[in-house]
Design a protein around this motif. Structure first.
Motif, PDB file in Angstrom:
ATOM      1  N   LYS A 133      32.893 -19.920 111.806  1.00  0.00           N
ATOM      2  CA  LYS A 133      34.095 -19.096 111.969  1.00  0.00           C
ATOM      3  C   LYS A 133      35.350 -19.964 111.906  1.00  0.00           C
ATOM      4  N   ALA A 134      35.268 -21.172 112.448  1.00  0.00           N
ATOM      5  CA  ALA A 134      36.402 -22.100 112.391  1.00  0.00           C
ATOM      6  C   ALA A 134      36.727 -22.448 110.940  1.00  0.00           C
ATOM      7  N   LEU A 135      35.697 -22.641 110.137  1.00  0.00           N
ATOM      8  CA  LEU A 135      35.893 -22.932 108.717  1.00  0.00           C
ATOM      9  C   LEU A 135      36.566 -21.754 108.012  1.00  0.00           C
ATOM     10  N   SER A 136      36.145 -20.564 108.332  1.00  0.00           N
ATOM     11  CA  SER A 136      36.750 -19.372 107.738  1.00  0.00           C
ATOM     12  C   SER A 136      38.240 -19.288 108.069  1.00  0.00           C
ATOM     13  N   ASP A 137      38.585 -19.559 109.322  1.00  0.00           N
ATOM     14  CA  ASP A 137      39.996 -19.527 109.709  1.00  0.00           C
ATOM     15  C   ASP A 137      40.779 -20.659 109.049  1.00  0.00           C
ATOM     16  N   ALA A 138      40.168 -21.818 108.907  1.00  0.00           N
ATOM     17  CA  ALA A 138      40.838 -22.928 108.217  1.00  0.00           C
ATOM     18  C   ALA A 138      41.126 -22.543 106.768  1.00  0.00           C
ATOM     19  N   ASN A 139      40.170 -21.897 106.118  1.00  0.00           N
ATOM     20  CA  ASN A 139      40.390 -21.434 104.742  1.00  0.00           C
ATOM     21  C   ASN A 139      41.489 -20.390 104.676  1.00  0.00           C
ATOM     22  N   SER A 140      41.547 -19.507 105.667  1.00  0.00           N
ATOM     23  CA  SER A 140      42.621 -18.509 105.713  1.00  0.00           C
ATOM     24  C   SER A 140      43.972 -19.184 105.902  1.00  0.00           C
ATOM     25  N   CYS A 141      44.003 -20.197 106.740  1.00  0.00           N
ATOM     26  CA  CYS A 141      45.228 -20.961 106.964  1.00  0.00           C
ATOM     27  C   CYS A 141      45.718 -21.583 105.656  1.00  0.00           C
ATOM     28  N   ILE A 142      44.793 -22.178 104.921  1.00  0.00           N
ATOM     29  CA  ILE A 142      45.137 -22.812 103.639  1.00  0.00           C
ATOM     30  C   ILE A 142      45.619 -21.770 102.636  1.00  0.00           C
ATOM     31  N   LYS A 143      44.994 -20.629 102.623  1.00  0.00           N
ATOM     32  CA  LYS A 143      45.387 -19.566 101.691  1.00  0.00           C
ATOM     33  C   LYS A 143      46.807 -19.085 101.970  1.00  0.00           C
ATOM     34  N   VAL A 144      47.135 -18.940 103.252  1.00  0.00           N
ATOM     35  CA  VAL A 144      48.462 -18.447 103.639  1.00  0.00           C
ATOM     36  C   VAL A 144      49.543 -19.506 103.418  1.00  0.00           C
ATOM     37  N   ARG A 145      49.198 -20.761 103.687  1.00  0.00           N
ATOM     38  CA  ARG A 145      50.200 -21.841 103.610  1.00  0.00           C
ATOM     39  C   ARG A 145      49.568 -23.097 103.006  1.00  0.00           C
ATOM     40  N   PRO A 146      49.353 -23.094 101.686  1.00  0.00           N
ATOM     41  CA  PRO A 146      48.620 -24.184 101.034  1.00  0.00           C
ATOM     42  C   PRO A 146      49.308 -25.552 101.102  1.00  0.00           C
ATOM     43  N   GLU A 147      50.604 -25.574 101.324  1.00  0.00           N
ATOM     44  CA  GLU A 147      51.312 -26.852 101.376  1.00  0.00           C
ATOM     45  C   GLU A 147      51.237 -27.526 102.751  1.00  0.00           C
ATOM     46  N   TRP A 148      50.680 -26.836 103.727  1.00  0.00           N
ATOM     47  CA  TRP A 148      50.621 -27.356 105.090  1.00  0.00           C
ATOM     48  C   TRP A 148      49.322 -28.127 105.292  1.00  0.00           C
TER      49      TRP A 148
ATOM     50  N   ARG B 284      41.989 -28.913 109.610  1.00  0.00           N
ATOM     51  CA  ARG B 284      41.091 -27.992 110.315  1.00  0.00           C
ATOM     52  C   ARG B 284      39.823 -27.746 109.494  1.00  0.00           C
ATOM     53  N   LYS B 285      39.987 -27.616 108.176  1.00  0.00           N
ATOM     54  CA  LYS B 285      38.828 -27.405 107.310  1.00  0.00           C
ATOM     55  C   LYS B 285      37.897 -28.615 107.355  1.00  0.00           C
ATOM     56  N   GLY B 286      38.463 -29.799 107.287  1.00  0.00           N
ATOM     57  CA  GLY B 286      37.655 -31.005 107.356  1.00  0.00           C
ATOM     58  C   GLY B 286      36.905 -31.125 108.671  1.00  0.00           C
ATOM     59  N   ALA B 287      37.574 -30.785 109.767  1.00  0.00           N
ATOM     60  CA  ALA B 287      36.923 -30.847 111.080  1.00  0.00           C
ATOM     61  C   ALA B 287      35.764 -29.861 111.151  1.00  0.00           C
ATOM     62  N   ALA B 288      35.962 -28.665 110.618  1.00  0.00           N
ATOM     63  CA  ALA B 288      34.893 -27.658 110.624  1.00  0.00           C
ATOM     64  C   ALA B 288      33.725 -28.106 109.750  1.00  0.00           C
ATOM     65  N   LEU B 289      34.034 -28.646 108.580  1.00  0.00           N
ATOM     66  CA  LEU B 289      32.972 -29.121 107.688  1.00  0.00           C
ATOM     67  C   LEU B 289      32.190 -30.282 108.315  1.00  0.00           C
ATOM     68  N   MET B 290      32.893 -31.157 108.991  1.00  0.00           N
ATOM     69  CA  MET B 290      32.198 -32.261 109.659  1.00  0.00           C
ATOM     70  C   MET B 290      31.299 -31.733 110.765  1.00  0.00           C
ATOM     71  N   SER B 291      31.757 -30.720 111.470  1.00  0.00           N
ATOM     72  CA  SER B 291      30.935 -30.119 112.520  1.00  0.00           C
ATOM     73  C   SER B 291      29.684 -29.467 111.938  1.00  0.00           C
ATOM     74  N   LEU B 292      29.848 -28.887 110.748  1.00  0.00           N
ATOM     75  CA  LEU B 292      28.711 -28.265 110.057  1.00  0.00           C
ATOM     76  C   LEU B 292      27.877 -29.296 109.304  1.00  0.00           C
ATOM     77  N   LYS B 293      28.376 -30.514 109.257  1.00  0.00           N
ATOM     78  CA  LYS B 293      27.726 -31.626 108.543  1.00  0.00           C
ATOM     79  C   LYS B 293      27.554 -31.327 107.054  1.00  0.00           C
ATOM     80  N   VAL B 294      28.615 -30.746 106.470  1.00  0.00           N
ATOM     81  CA  VAL B 294      28.635 -30.448 105.039  1.00  0.00           C
ATOM     82  C   VAL B 294      29.312 -31.617 104.330  1.00  0.00           C
ATOM     83  N   ARG B 295      28.727 -32.027 103.222  1.00  0.00           N
ATOM     84  CA  ARG B 295      29.316 -33.138 102.452  1.00  0.00           C
ATOM     85  C   ARG B 295      29.892 -32.644 101.166  1.00  0.00           C
TER      86      ARG B 295
END
Length: 71
Positions: free
Chosen positions: A39-54, A60-71
């Motif tokens: 769910k954190a990853l989903s919100d990070a993606n939504s954040c990026i979609k709304v404000r891609p320059e931020w 946040r996306k990287g932190a979620a991916l690391m938590s999921l251990k996705v490479r």
């Protein structure tokens, strides 16, 4: 417990203003802290979609991916 309540408050705030990237970023952080990495990853993606320059959305996306251990 407090973070769970804050997630609920952020959910309500996002319903009122779905264009506020800060709300998605904060909820992503809280979700990650309570072990809801997918769910954190989903919100990070939504954040990026709304404000891609931020950069914080990508952080946040990287932190979620690391938590999921996705490479």
């Amino acid at each position: 417990m407090l973070l769970t309540k804050f997630v609920f408050v952020l959910m309500q705030a996002i319903d009122l203003d779905p264009t506020d990237a800060i709300l998605y970023s904060n909820r992503s952080f809280c979700l990650l802290q309570i072990g809801e990495a997918t769910k954190a990853l989903s919100d990070a993606n939504s954040c990026i979609k709304v404000r891609p320059e931020w950069v914080k959305g990508y952080y946040r996306k990287g932190a979620a991916l690391m938590s999921l251990k996705v490479r």
